[in-house]
Enzyme design. Structure first.
Site, PDB file in Angstrom:
ATOM      1  N   ASN A 127       0.882  -1.177   0.000  1.00  8.59           N
ATOM      2  CA  ASN A 127       0.000   0.000   0.000  1.00  8.59           C
ATOM      3  C   ASN A 127       0.917   1.224   0.000  1.00  8.59           C
ATOM      4  O   ASN A 127       1.459   1.599   1.032  1.00  8.59           O
ATOM      5  CB  ASN A 127      -0.884  -0.039   1.235  1.00  8.59           C
ATOM      6  N   ASN A 183      -6.521  10.364  -1.161  1.00  2.00           N
ATOM      7  CA  ASN A 183      -6.595   9.236  -2.086  1.00  2.00           C
ATOM      8  C   ASN A 183      -6.085   9.641  -3.469  1.00  2.00           C
ATOM      9  O   ASN A 183      -5.872  10.814  -3.763  1.00  2.00           O
ATOM     10  CB  ASN A 183      -8.037   8.739  -2.181  1.00  2.00           C
ATOM     11  N   CYS A 216      -5.603   5.808   7.349  1.00  2.00           N
ATOM     12  CA  CYS A 216      -4.973   4.756   6.553  1.00  2.00           C
ATOM     13  C   CYS A 216      -4.024   3.988   7.466  1.00  2.00           C
ATOM     14  O   CYS A 216      -3.039   4.548   7.942  1.00  2.00           O
ATOM     15  CB  CYS A 216      -4.218   5.349   5.369  1.00  2.00           C
ATOM     16  N   GLY A 217      -4.339   2.733   7.717  1.00  2.00           N
ATOM     17  CA  GLY A 217      -3.540   1.937   8.646  1.00  2.00           C
ATOM     18  C   GLY A 217      -2.118   1.686   8.168  1.00  2.00           C
ATOM     19  O   GLY A 217      -1.156   1.811   8.932  1.00  2.00           O
ATOM     20  N   ASN A 256     -12.970   5.064   9.044  1.00  2.57           N
ATOM     21  CA  ASN A 256     -13.506   5.125   7.693  1.00  2.57           C
ATOM     22  C   ASN A 256     -14.385   3.897   7.466  1.00  2.57           C
ATOM     23  O   ASN A 256     -14.237   2.871   8.139  1.00  2.57           O
ATOM     24  CB  ASN A 256     -12.387   5.228   6.646  1.00  2.57           C
ATOM     25  N   HIS A 277     -16.241   0.516   6.180  1.00  5.34           N
ATOM     26  CA  HIS A 277     -15.888  -0.747   5.527  1.00  5.34           C
ATOM     27  C   HIS A 277     -17.090  -1.683   5.487  1.00  5.34           C
ATOM     28  O   HIS A 277     -17.849  -1.770   6.452  1.00  5.34           O
ATOM     29  CB  HIS A 277     -14.757  -1.452   6.284  1.00  5.34           C
ATOM     30  N   ASN A 307     -15.296   1.325   1.560  1.00  7.15           N
ATOM     31  CA  ASN A 307     -14.237   0.378   1.219  1.00  7.15           C
ATOM     32  C   ASN A 307     -14.822  -1.010   1.371  1.00  7.15           C
ATOM     33  O   ASN A 307     -15.480  -1.291   2.384  1.00  7.15           O
ATOM     34  CB  ASN A 307     -13.050   0.541   2.168  1.00  7.15           C
ATOM     35  N   GLU A 309     -10.794  -0.060  -2.508  1.00  9.81           N
ATOM     36  CA  GLU A 309     -10.801   1.140  -1.680  1.00  9.81           C
ATOM     37  C   GLU A 309     -11.490   2.291  -2.414  1.00  9.81           C
ATOM     38  O   GLU A 309     -11.200   2.539  -3.589  1.00  9.81           O
ATOM     39  CB  GLU A 309      -9.370   1.551  -1.320  1.00  9.81           C
ATOM     40  N   ARG A 310     -12.375   2.960  -1.708  1.00  6.84           N
ATOM     41  CA  ARG A 310     -13.046   4.116  -2.314  1.00  6.84           C
ATOM     42  C   ARG A 310     -12.001   5.163  -2.679  1.00  6.84           C
ATOM     43  O   ARG A 310     -11.118   5.501  -1.903  1.00  6.84           O
ATOM     44  CB  ARG A 310     -14.086   4.708  -1.351  1.00  6.84           C
ATOM     45  N   CYS A 320      -4.806  -2.812   2.789  1.00  2.37           N
ATOM     46  CA  CYS A 320      -5.548  -1.757   3.477  1.00  2.37           C
ATOM     47  C   CYS A 320      -5.548  -2.094   4.959  1.00  2.37           C
ATOM     48  O   CYS A 320      -6.136  -3.102   5.374  1.00  2.37           O
ATOM     49  CB  CYS A 320      -6.976  -1.662   2.949  1.00  2.37           C
ATOM     50  N   THR A 342      -6.771  -0.347   7.714  1.00  2.00           N
ATOM     51  CA  THR A 342      -8.062  -0.229   8.390  1.00  2.00           C
ATOM     52  C   THR A 342      -9.007  -1.331   7.930  1.00  2.00           C
ATOM     53  O   THR A 342      -9.812  -1.833   8.708  1.00  2.00           O
ATOM     54  CB  THR A 342      -8.703   1.158   8.140  1.00  2.00           C
ATOM     55  N   GLY A 343      -8.876  -1.715   6.646  1.00  2.64           N
ATOM     56  CA  GLY A 343      -9.699  -2.808   6.130  1.00  2.64           C
ATOM     57  C   GLY A 343      -9.387  -4.129   6.800  1.00  2.64           C
ATOM     58  O   GLY A 343     -10.293  -4.913   7.121  1.00  2.64           O
TER      59      GLY A 343
END
Length: 276
Positions: free
Chosen positions: A11, A62, A71-72, A160, A162, A193, A211-212, A220, A222-223
Site C-alpha cells: 500500500n 486518495n 490509513c492503517g 472510515n 468498511h 471500502n 478502496e473508495r 488496506c 483499516t480494512g
C-alpha cells in the site's frame, strides 16, 4: 518539493514532510503524484504535518484527490518516517488523524524502524456512525442487493467505512466489476471500502480490498482491522487474526475487554526524490 515514497505491504503513498515543505493544493498534488504513468505512482498522498495535540498530524489523500480519514498502512509509514528521518527519538509516538489520535509503538532494528504496532482505537458498529443504511443496532451478516445479486455484509468503521463480504474464491473474484458497485451503492452515504474475504482457519483469513477513491490496492490496514472485527463478530475466528493481503500479512488483535484493535505490520522506504 522533496518527497519520500513509502509502502506498507504494498500500500504505497508519496509522503511529504510538511515540517519543512508547504503544499498549497494537496488534492491536486495527490492526483498528480499518484498517476503511475505520468506521476510518481502511488495509492495517494500523505502529508506529515506539525500538530498541537500529538507528535505529528497525518493528512491523507486518495489517488482521486479525495481526503481520507485514516490509513492503517499509511500511519505505520508515518511512524517510520518520524523516527528514521530524525523528527523524533521516541519509540512510542502519537499521530493526529481525522479518525482521532493514534498511538504507535515503533520496533527499531539497526537504527531503523522495521515494524510498527498501531492502536487503531475502538471499532464503530452503529450503522448511522459508519455510515451505512441498515436496520438494527449493528449491520452484521446484513443482506445487500448489488447488481441483482444478494450478498451478505458486515459493516465496521475504523475511522472510515468498511463493508466486509465473505466469498468462496478470493483469487478469481472479478473485483474490478463488483468493487465500484459496492463503493457507490446507495446504502453508503460516504461511499465505502469493500473487503472480500475467505476464512482459511480460526486464526487466518485471506482478503482483497476495493478502496473508495483508489480502486483495488495491495493492502488496506483499516480494512484488515475491519475484517478481523467482522470475523470475530460472526464467530469465524479467534480474537487474534493473521490477515493475508495481496501485499503481505498483517497481525490484527481485537482486545474486546478494552475494545481496542491493534495492528502490527512492516513499513518500508522505497526511495527519496524531488518533484520539480
Amino acid at each position: 518539493m522533496k518527497f519520500t515514497k513509502m509502502q506498507g505491504i504494498g500500500n504505497d503513498y508519496v509522503y511529504v514532510n510538511c515540517f519543512e515543505e508547504k503544499v498549497e493544493d494537496p488534492s491536486a498534488l495527490a492526483i498528480q503524484v499518484s498517476d503511475r504513468h505520468f506521476g510518481i505512482g502511488s495509492d495517494g498522498l500523505i502529508l506529515i504535518c506539525p500538530s498541537e495535540v500529538a507528535d505529528c498530524e497525518m493528512a491523507m489523500y486518495n489517488a482521486d484527490g479525495s481526503r481520507g480519514e485514516m490509513c492503517g498502512n499509511g500511519v505505520r509509514c508515518v511512524g517510520k518516517y518520524m523516527y528514521d528521518y530524525g523528527l523524533t527519538d521516541k519509540t512510542e509516538i502519537t499521530v493526529e488523524t481525522l479518525a482521532g489520535i493514534k498511538t504507535l509503538q515503533l520496533f527499531v532494528e539497526n537504527g531503523k524502524v522495521a515494524k510498527v504496532r498501531v492502536d487503531m482505537g475502538s471499532p464503530i458498529l452503529t450503522p448511522a456512525e459508519i455510515p451505512v443504511v441498515a436496520e438494527g443496532d449493528k449491520a452484521v451478516d446484513e443482506p445487500i442487493l448489488v447488481d441483482g445479486k444478494e450478498y451478505h455484509m458486515t459493516c465496521v468503521s475504523m475511522g472510515n467505512p468498511h463493508a466486509v463480504v465473505y466469498v468462496d474464491d478470493v483469487d478469481n473474484l472479478p473485483i474490478e466489476e463488483i468493487g465500484p458497485k459496492f463503493e457507490s451503492h446507495e446504502r453508503f452515504p460516504r461511499r465505502v471500502n469493500t473487503e472480500f474475504v475467505k476464512v482459511l482457519d480460526r486464526h487466518t483469513v485471506q482478503m482483497r480490498v476495493w478502496e473508495r477513491g483508489s480502486a483495488e490496492t495491495l493492502a488496506c490496514g483499516t480494512g484488515a482491522c475491519a475484517v478481523a472485527v467482522s470475523c470475530i463478530l460472526n464467530g469465524l475466528t479467534e480474537d487474534e487474526v493473521t490477515v493475508k493481503l495481496l501485499g503481505g500479512d498483517l497481525e490484527i488483535q481485537w482486545d474486546q475487554e478494552k475494545n481496542k484493535v491493534y495492528m502490527t505490520g512492516p513499513a518500508t522506504v522505497v526511495f527519496d526524490g524531488e518533484l520539480k
